[in-house]
Design a protein around this motif. Structure first.
Motif, PDB file in Angstrom:
ATOM      1  N   ALA A 133      -1.246   0.167  -4.972  1.00 26.92           N
ATOM      2  CA  ALA A 133      -1.722   0.874  -6.157  1.00 26.92           C
ATOM      3  C   ALA A 133      -3.160   0.517  -6.540  1.00 26.92           C
ATOM      4  O   ALA A 133      -3.738   1.168  -7.408  1.00 26.92           O
ATOM      5  CB  ALA A 133      -0.795   0.579  -7.337  1.00 26.92           C
ATOM      6  N   ARG A 134      -3.734  -0.469  -5.904  1.00 27.59           N
ATOM      7  CA  ARG A 134      -5.086  -0.903  -6.269  1.00 27.59           C
ATOM      8  C   ARG A 134      -6.132  -0.273  -5.357  1.00 27.59           C
ATOM      9  O   ARG A 134      -5.842   0.046  -4.194  1.00 27.59           O
ATOM     10  CB  ARG A 134      -5.170  -2.430  -6.212  1.00 27.59           C
ATOM     11  N   ALA A 135      -7.331  -0.119  -5.861  1.00 25.47           N
ATOM     12  CA  ALA A 135      -8.417   0.508  -5.105  1.00 25.47           C
ATOM     13  C   ALA A 135      -8.681  -0.201  -3.779  1.00 25.47           C
ATOM     14  O   ALA A 135      -8.865   0.450  -2.750  1.00 25.47           O
ATOM     15  CB  ALA A 135      -9.688   0.547  -5.954  1.00 25.47           C
ATOM     16  N   GLU A 136      -8.656  -1.532  -3.787  1.00 21.10           N
ATOM     17  CA  GLU A 136      -8.940  -2.261  -2.546  1.00 21.10           C
ATOM     18  C   GLU A 136      -7.839  -2.061  -1.503  1.00 21.10           C
ATOM     19  O   GLU A 136      -8.048  -2.294  -0.324  1.00 21.10           O
ATOM     20  CB  GLU A 136      -9.184  -3.753  -2.806  1.00 21.10           C
ATOM     21  N   GLY A 137      -6.676  -1.596  -1.923  1.00 27.49           N
ATOM     22  CA  GLY A 137      -5.595  -1.338  -0.994  1.00 27.49           C
ATOM     23  C   GLY A 137      -5.913  -0.229  -0.005  1.00 27.49           C
ATOM     24  O   GLY A 137      -5.410  -0.221   1.117  1.00 27.49           O
ATOM     25  N   LYS A 138      -6.765   0.701  -0.413  1.00 23.56           N
ATOM     26  CA  LYS A 138      -7.103   1.835   0.452  1.00 23.56           C
ATOM     27  C   LYS A 138      -7.761   1.405   1.758  1.00 23.56           C
ATOM     28  O   LYS A 138      -7.691   2.124   2.747  1.00 23.56           O
ATOM     29  CB  LYS A 138      -8.017   2.813  -0.286  1.00 23.56           C
ATOM     30  N   THR A 139      -8.378   0.245   1.763  1.00 30.31           N
ATOM     31  CA  THR A 139      -9.057  -0.224   2.971  1.00 30.31           C
ATOM     32  C   THR A 139      -8.175  -1.125   3.830  1.00 30.31           C
ATOM     33  O   THR A 139      -8.585  -1.536   4.911  1.00 30.31           O
ATOM     34  CB  THR A 139     -10.343  -0.994   2.599  1.00 30.31           C
ATOM     35  N   GLN A 140      -6.983  -1.428   3.360  1.00 32.91           N
ATOM     36  CA  GLN A 140      -6.076  -2.323   4.078  1.00 32.91           C
ATOM     37  C   GLN A 140      -5.262  -1.552   5.106  1.00 32.91           C
ATOM     38  O   GLN A 140      -4.643  -0.537   4.776  1.00 32.91           O
ATOM     39  CB  GLN A 140      -5.116  -3.004   3.097  1.00 32.91           C
ATOM     40  N   ARG A 141      -5.229  -2.026   6.331  1.00 34.48           N
ATOM     41  CA  ARG A 141      -4.470  -1.362   7.395  1.00 34.48           C
ATOM     42  C   ARG A 141      -2.998  -1.212   7.013  1.00 34.48           C
ATOM     43  O   ARG A 141      -2.391  -0.163   7.219  1.00 34.48           O
ATOM     44  CB  ARG A 141      -4.600  -2.149   8.699  1.00 34.48           C
ATOM     45  N   ARG A 142      -2.412  -2.272   6.439  1.00 26.86           N
ATOM     46  CA  ARG A 142      -0.981  -2.220   6.117  1.00 26.86           C
ATOM     47  C   ARG A 142      -0.678  -1.110   5.116  1.00 26.86           C
ATOM     48  O   ARG A 142       0.344  -0.447   5.203  1.00 26.86           O
ATOM     49  CB  ARG A 142      -0.461  -3.576   5.636  1.00 26.86           C
ATOM     50  N   VAL A 143      -1.584  -0.871   4.173  1.00 31.20           N
ATOM     51  CA  VAL A 143      -1.384   0.202   3.191  1.00 31.20           C
ATOM     52  C   VAL A 143      -1.533   1.552   3.881  1.00 31.20           C
ATOM     53  O   VAL A 143      -0.707   2.450   3.706  1.00 31.20           O
ATOM     54  CB  VAL A 143      -2.376   0.069   2.014  1.00 31.20           C
ATOM     55  N   GLY A 144      -2.577   1.699   4.691  1.00 31.58           N
ATOM     56  CA  GLY A 144      -2.819   2.957   5.386  1.00 31.58           C
ATOM     57  C   GLY A 144      -1.676   3.363   6.293  1.00 31.58           C
ATOM     58  O   GLY A 144      -1.254   4.528   6.305  1.00 31.58           O
ATOM     59  N   GLU A 145      -1.136   2.409   7.044  1.00 29.17           N
ATOM     60  CA  GLU A 145      -0.020   2.694   7.948  1.00 29.17           C
ATOM     61  C   GLU A 145       1.208   3.174   7.174  1.00 29.17           C
ATOM     62  O   GLU A 145       1.876   4.121   7.581  1.00 29.17           O
ATOM     63  CB  GLU A 145       0.345   1.457   8.779  1.00 29.17           C
ATOM     64  N   LEU A 146       1.483   2.512   6.065  1.00 29.47           N
ATOM     65  CA  LEU A 146       2.641   2.883   5.247  1.00 29.47           C
ATOM     66  C   LEU A 146       2.457   4.279   4.634  1.00 29.47           C
ATOM     67  O   LEU A 146       3.346   5.129   4.722  1.00 29.47           O
ATOM     68  CB  LEU A 146       2.849   1.837   4.144  1.00 29.47           C
ATOM     69  N   VAL A 147       1.299   4.523   4.064  1.00 30.45           N
ATOM     70  CA  VAL A 147       1.017   5.822   3.444  1.00 30.45           C
ATOM     71  C   VAL A 147       1.071   6.934   4.484  1.00 30.45           C
ATOM     72  O   VAL A 147       1.676   7.988   4.250  1.00 30.45           O
ATOM     73  CB  VAL A 147      -0.342   5.800   2.703  1.00 30.45           C
ATOM     74  N   HIS A 148       0.478   6.711   5.649  1.00 24.39           N
ATOM     75  CA  HIS A 148       0.483   7.746   6.694  1.00 24.39           C
ATOM     76  C   HIS A 148       1.900   8.036   7.188  1.00 24.39           C
ATOM     77  O   HIS A 148       2.250   9.188   7.443  1.00 24.39           O
ATOM     78  CB  HIS A 148      -0.436   7.362   7.852  1.00 24.39           C
ATOM     79  N   ALA A 149       2.718   7.003   7.312  1.00 25.12           N
ATOM     80  CA  ALA A 149       4.107   7.207   7.742  1.00 25.12           C
ATOM     81  C   ALA A 149       4.867   8.057   6.724  1.00 25.12           C
ATOM     82  O   ALA A 149       5.648   8.938   7.089  1.00 25.12           O
ATOM     83  CB  ALA A 149       4.804   5.866   7.944  1.00 25.12           C
TER      84      ALA A 149
END
Length: 117
Positions: free
Chosen positions: A24-40
């Protein structure tokens, strides 16, 4: 503050490399783990808890690979072992809500008809 972790995930909290609230945080957008989860989630069009439960009913392993990215290196196997409980807990909450609602309805009907439960 996000939603509390389910009991099976609570047992893994100390083994996680990042807090789930990172999503939920802005810096999360640059984290691979967040991106992988969101894309899935996006690939299967999952945008709600109900849609996630529907996916887990069809494919209980859905998101396990992405979730392992949230574990500290070398601790992924703890999540893999707990995963069936994670999914069962999420799906079981739905059953518990439905069961308690059914029990309330039966109690209400019994009270109206003068019968006991």
């Amino acid at each position: 503050h996000g939603a509390p972790l389910s009991p099976p995930m609570q047992t893994l909290r100390e083994r996680m490399a990042a807090k789930p609230s990172l999503c939920a945080r802005a810096e999360g957008k640059t984290q691979r783990r967040v991106g992988e989860l969101v894309h899935a989630l996006q690939r299967r069009g999952v945008a709600s808890k109900e849609e996630l439960k529907a996916q887990w009913r069809r494919d209980p392993a859905y998101l396990m690979r992405e979730a392992t990215l949230w574990m500290k290196r070398g601790h992924e196997h703890f999540l893999e072992r707990a995963w069936p409980r994670v999914v069962a807990n999420a799906l079981g909450e739905e059953n518990a809500e439905r069961d308690s609602s059914s029990a309330r309805q039966m109690t209400d009907q019994g009270a109206r008809s003068g019968g006991g439960v």
